[in-house]
Design a protein around this motif. Structure first.
Motif: not given
Length: 991
Positions: A825-829, A852-861
């Motif tokens: 999620p972090r790299t793609v988002g 946004v949808a992908l990064l909500r599942d990422s630890p990278a706030d």
């Protein structure tokens, strides 16, 4: 009163009154008693001067040890200079001679009152002492005043009874001269140096130690170096040397046992003061107290312990030693230190006491004290510090103590102290194997301290000594790490390859050395290609020679080359973790897996691996993975947006004071992690517990190859930008001239960070140059994946700002392609978010929403906040202001909680541009806590430790610490014990 007679008014009045009594025809015997240096002789001289002025005839004598064997020597000195007694000579009968001498004195006094002045009567011969005692019984009926001075001081060897011990108190007026008070001593100093500042005066007072003798001698010496020159700490700095001569005379008068005790105490204190840290049952000894500090009270337990130790070291009576310490403290020569132990009042006094001993005797004293400490169970470092002052012992206990002290110093993050203990240990007779191990340890620690040039020769010497294969590999790893740290990567690889050739029959060690070669080659572009080509060829033709660690490095290489997915990489690495690993190879495996896990957004797992890897390291030995593991820790913090923690950690890695710049708004120096408006405050200490393990690492500050920027520098620069501390960021960025920096992956990371700084200041052209140069260097190293540094999307933003949208789209589409290969999620988002920005319109909004949808599942706030910003702006541009405000407000609130000042400011600007005001959020108090912060704070409030909370919630311990730090700030508290009340109070307030 004259200068030397300060605070002697009572004694002076006594002598004046008794002189008048003698003039009136009634005599008296006056005994002036006092310790050495308290002014007995000066007081006697004042009495003589006064008596002569009042018309008394004066008979005077000064006793000395040379005359004690001659009967009536003192009396002969008294009467001999008088013409009437010119033919005086005692007979063979002592009693008859005494009577005759007394009759002569009585007849002499018949003509005029007489003052008989005897100095140092304790040194008088026995016949004279008896004569003076008899005079005390008879003098009251004659116009004769007898004034004698007697040394009265507690010594280790008890002295004979005083002159008047057998006399009735009614026959003798005894006055004891007390030491000078600090007030009186300060008056003497100011009389000699009227312009002296208070602290200089107080320093002199302490060095004078209540003794007029010592103080006057010191003031005589200081006339050559008046204030503002500091009061010297060593006798060598004094001229003409009246002070050390006075101290030597004081010791000579005390007797050999007392002098030895005094000097042994000085030797004991010298070692403690030279290394002002103490472990175990004895608290740390504070460095020299401020000269104006009032004396503390000596603690009875501390006095007893010191007395027992000294008595054991010199073979004296402990009770007498304790009495001497008490007496010297009352006199002012000793004062209590911070722990209540009796210590010399000033370092100059201590140095002068030691100055009378030759070097061999001093070394013997340090050894005797060390042995006594060992018998008394003192902390190992206190014993070791005594050994530092002595010569080789040649006994097993000495080497054991020194090595244990090394371990303590290393564990507490004091490599300089550890270096001292190791150097001393190497002075002992050692077998080659042990010498080789100690040289490796010493070279590693020297390289980590200011004495770095000494480290490489030590390690090279160790590598040439006979050693077990494992020890040889440890030395090669240390030397290779040190050489790579100096930018000599090829030399480091050659050292490892040379070691590999000497490991026939040890395939597991060969694998470790090859892994280390590959890891160290990361610092050099050409060496990296050669190392990984060799590793890949070996893995293909003889995989057993590569092992789990080599396979892990190849997985990491594939991840950076953009040819592997995160899922496949982690599956392979987790399988490798289950394979048996050699102790020397395990850190390489853990560090490699941790790095890939961080890229794969498995941050908690990565953190656990880092902690495990660091826990398994020997801090006193250089190892390639020490730095690598700390770098992964920084990467994890950056991924989570833990800017305060990251700055604090980077400060430790870079070195004190380097993450600091001048704040252009305030004009003050602001250290990294200092609280400022905007939320970038220092992480609090959530738990004062040994489990925290936050002591500085001996090798924490190792620089990048050739002194270029490190990964810590790059992260600190990015964190300063994100927290709005731009002045400090500029200061850090200008510390390096990158034109001369050697090629390394850390230089690439720093180029990206500097580009981010430039872009934040609208230096788009400069930022584009940095991003493209970063990309060029990474591509030359076959590092293509954006998991390492997303330079393409950063350069795309610059291209867009410079009016080249086509080039921008090409750059970010390439990053998105590579990101989808890795597929986290972090790299793609992140790539989707930048592509949405450069694309715009309806398609851009779709990409932003996907991001946004992908990064909500990422630890990278931080990445999610940036995506929400992009989404909000695109919604606003498309006319959907309501949804835009929701996205921008969420971005602002998340940035507030994260302390991301730059992102928060941009979200608020976008809200204002859209005609909306940001809704008020709870920045402090219980309502501002996130769910995770509240859950962890509530568990901590029940008394659970950080480790227990981490195990209970299945998170890393540092995650717990981070959430507690944030909770402390929001709740306005500083200690763990305040949590329960803060949480309960908030709950009651809402009710």
């Amino acid at each position: 009163m004259t200068g030397p007679l300060r605070e002697r008014e009572e004694a002076h009045a006594l002598l004046v009154a008794e002189a008048e009594r003698a003039r009136a025809g009634g005599g008296r015997f006056v005994l002036l008693r006092g310790a050495t240096g308290t002014g007995r002789s000066a007081m006697l001289e004042a009495a003589v001067a006064h008596a002569a002025a009042r018309g008394l005839r004066v008979l005077r004598a000064r006793c000395s040890p040379e005359d004690t064997a001659v009967p009536f020597s003192c009396v002969l000195h008294l009467l001999g200079p008088v013409p009437e007694f010119a033919d005086l000579s005692p007979g063979l009968d002592d009693r008859g001679s005494a009577a005759r001498l007394w009759r002569l004195l009585r007849s002499y006094a018949a003509g005029s009152p007489v003052l008989v002045a005897v100095d140092d009567v304790h040194l008088a011969d026995e016949a004279s002492r008896r004569w003076l005692v008899e005079a005390a019984r008879r003098v009251d009926r004659l116009p004769v005043l007898v004034v004698a001075t007697e040394r009265s001081q507690y010594d280790i060897d008890p002295r004979p009874a005083g002159l008047t011990h057998a006399l009735s108190p009614s026959l003798v007026r005894t006055h004891t001269l007390a030491p000078l008070t600090d007030t009186a001593a300060a008056g003497l100093v100011r009389a000699a140096f009227p312009t002296a500042p208070d602290d200089w005066t107080a320093d002199c007072v302490r060095a004078g130690a209540g003794s007029p003798l010592l103080l006057h001698a010191l003031l005589d010496d200081l006339h050559g170096t008046p204030p503002p020159s500091p009061v010297p700490r060593t006798s060598a700095a004094l001229y003409p040397g009246a002070y050390p001569a006075a101290v030597s005379w004081w010791l000579d008068t005390t007797g050999p046992a007392t002098a030895e005790t005094a000097r042994t105490l000085a030797a004991l204190e010298e070692a403690d003061r030279t290394h002002p840290r103490t472990a175990g049952a004895h608290p740390r000894t504070r460095p020299e107290a401020h000269p104006g500090t009032p004396p503390r009270t000596v603690a009875p337990a501390a006095l007893a312990a010191t007395a027992a130790l000294l008595a054991d070291a010199i073979g004296a009576d402990p009770a007498r030693v304790a009495g001497w310490l008490t007496a010297m403290t009352r006199l002012g020569l000793l004062r209590a230190d911070a722990e209540g132990r009796p210590r010399y009042a000033h370092p100059l006094l201590r140095d002068a006491v030691l100055g009378g001993w030759p070097g061999a005797r001093r070394r013997a004293a340090h050894l005797a004290v060390a042995e006594a400490m060992l018998r008394h169970g003192d902390p190992v470092e206190r014993v070791a510090r005594q050994l530092l002052g002595g010569g080789p012992v040649g006994l097993p206990w000495a080497l054991r103590v020194l090595r244990d002290a090394v371990a303590v110093a290393v564990r507490e993050g004091r490599p300089d102290d550890a270096v001292g203990y190791l150097r001393r240990a190497l002075a002992e007779p050692l077998p080659d194997g042990l010498r080789q191990r100690l040289l490796t340890e010493l070279g590693s620690l020297e390289y980590a301290t200011a004495d770095a040039p000494a480290g490489l020769p030590r390690l090279a010497e160790a590598l040439n000594l006979p050693a077990e294969p494992g020890d040889r590999v440890r030395t090669a790893l240390a030397l290779g790490t040190a050489l790579a740290g100096r930018g000599e990567v090829r030399a480091a690889v050659e050292v490892l390859r040379g070691t590999e050739d000497r490991l026939s029959g040890h395939p597991e060690l060969v694998r470790t050395v090859r892994t280390a070669s590959a890891l160290l080659s990361d610092q050099d572009q050409t060496a990296r290609r050669e190392a990984y080509r060799r590793l890949a060829d070996t893995a293909e033709h003889a995989p057993e020679l590569v092992g789990a660690t080599g396979q892990a490095l190849l997985v990491r290489y594939a991840a950076t080359a953009g040819t592997s997915s995160a899922t496949a990489a982690m599956a392979r690495l987790r399988a490798l973790l289950t394979e048996p690993a050699e102790p020397l190879a395990e850190p390489f495996l853990l560090g490699t897996v941790a790095a890939v896990a961080q890229w794969a957004d498995e941050l908690d797992e990565a953190e656990r691996l880092v902690e495990r890897g660091l826990a398994g390291q020997r801090p006193s030995l250089l190892h390639p993975m020490q730095r690598a593991l700390r770098d992964v820790r920084l990467d994890i913090m950056a991924a989570r947006g833990e800017y305060s923690r990251l700055l604090a950690e980077a400060e430790a890695d870079i070195g004190a004071g380097t993450v600091t710049g001048t704040d252009t708004d305030s004009g003050t120096e602001t250290p990294a992690g200092t609280g400022r408006a905007g939320g970038a405050e220092t992480a609090a200490e959530p738990e004062a517990s040994p489990e925290r393990g936050s002591r500085p690492h001996p090798h924490a500050h190792l620089r990048a190859p050739g002194g270029g920027p490190t990964n810590a520098d790059a992260h600190a620069l990015l964190a300063l930008v994100e927290t709005g501390r731009t002045a400090e960021a500029r200061h850090l960025a200008t510390r390096f001239d990158l034109r001369g920096a050697p090629d390394s992956w850390e230089l690439n990371r720093f180029l990206y960070a500097r580009g981010t700084l430039r872009l934040s200041h609208s230096d788009t052209t400069g930022a584009l140059h940095d991003f493209l140069e970063c990309g060029r260097r990474q591509s030359a190293r076959a590092v293509l994946s954006p998991v390492v540094t997303p330079w393409r999307s950063a350069a795309a933003r610059c291209r867009l700002a410079l009016g080249s949208p086509r080039e921008a789209v090409a750059l970010v589409e390439e990053e998105l392609r590579l990101a989808r290969v890795w597929d986290t999620p972090r790299t793609v988002g992140r790539a989707l978010r930048v592509l949405a920005r450069v694309t715009g319109g309806r398609r851009g909004l779709e990409l932003a929403e996907e991001s946004v949808a992908l990064l909500r599942d990422s630890p990278a706030d931080a990445d999610l906040i940036a995506a929400l910003l992009t989404q909000g702006r695109l919604l606003s541009a498309g006319g959907d202001r309501s949804r835009a405000r929701d996205s921008l407000r969420e971005a602002a609130e998340r940035a507030e909680r994260l302390g991301a000042v730059r992102l928060r400011s941009r979200a608020e600007e976008a809200l204002r541009a859209g005609g909306a005001r940001r809704t008020s959020t709870a920045h402090t108090g219980s309502a501002s806590l996130t769910g995770s912060e509240r859950r962890i704070a509530e568990l901590a409030a029940t008394g659970r430790t950080n480790t227990e909370i981490a195990d209970l919630l299945h998170v890393a311990r540092r995650t717990v610490e981070t959430h507690l730090t944030s909770a402390y700030r929001k709740l306005g508290i500083h200690r763990r014990g305040e949590l329960r009340e803060a949480l309960t109070g908030e709950a009651e307030g809402r009710a």
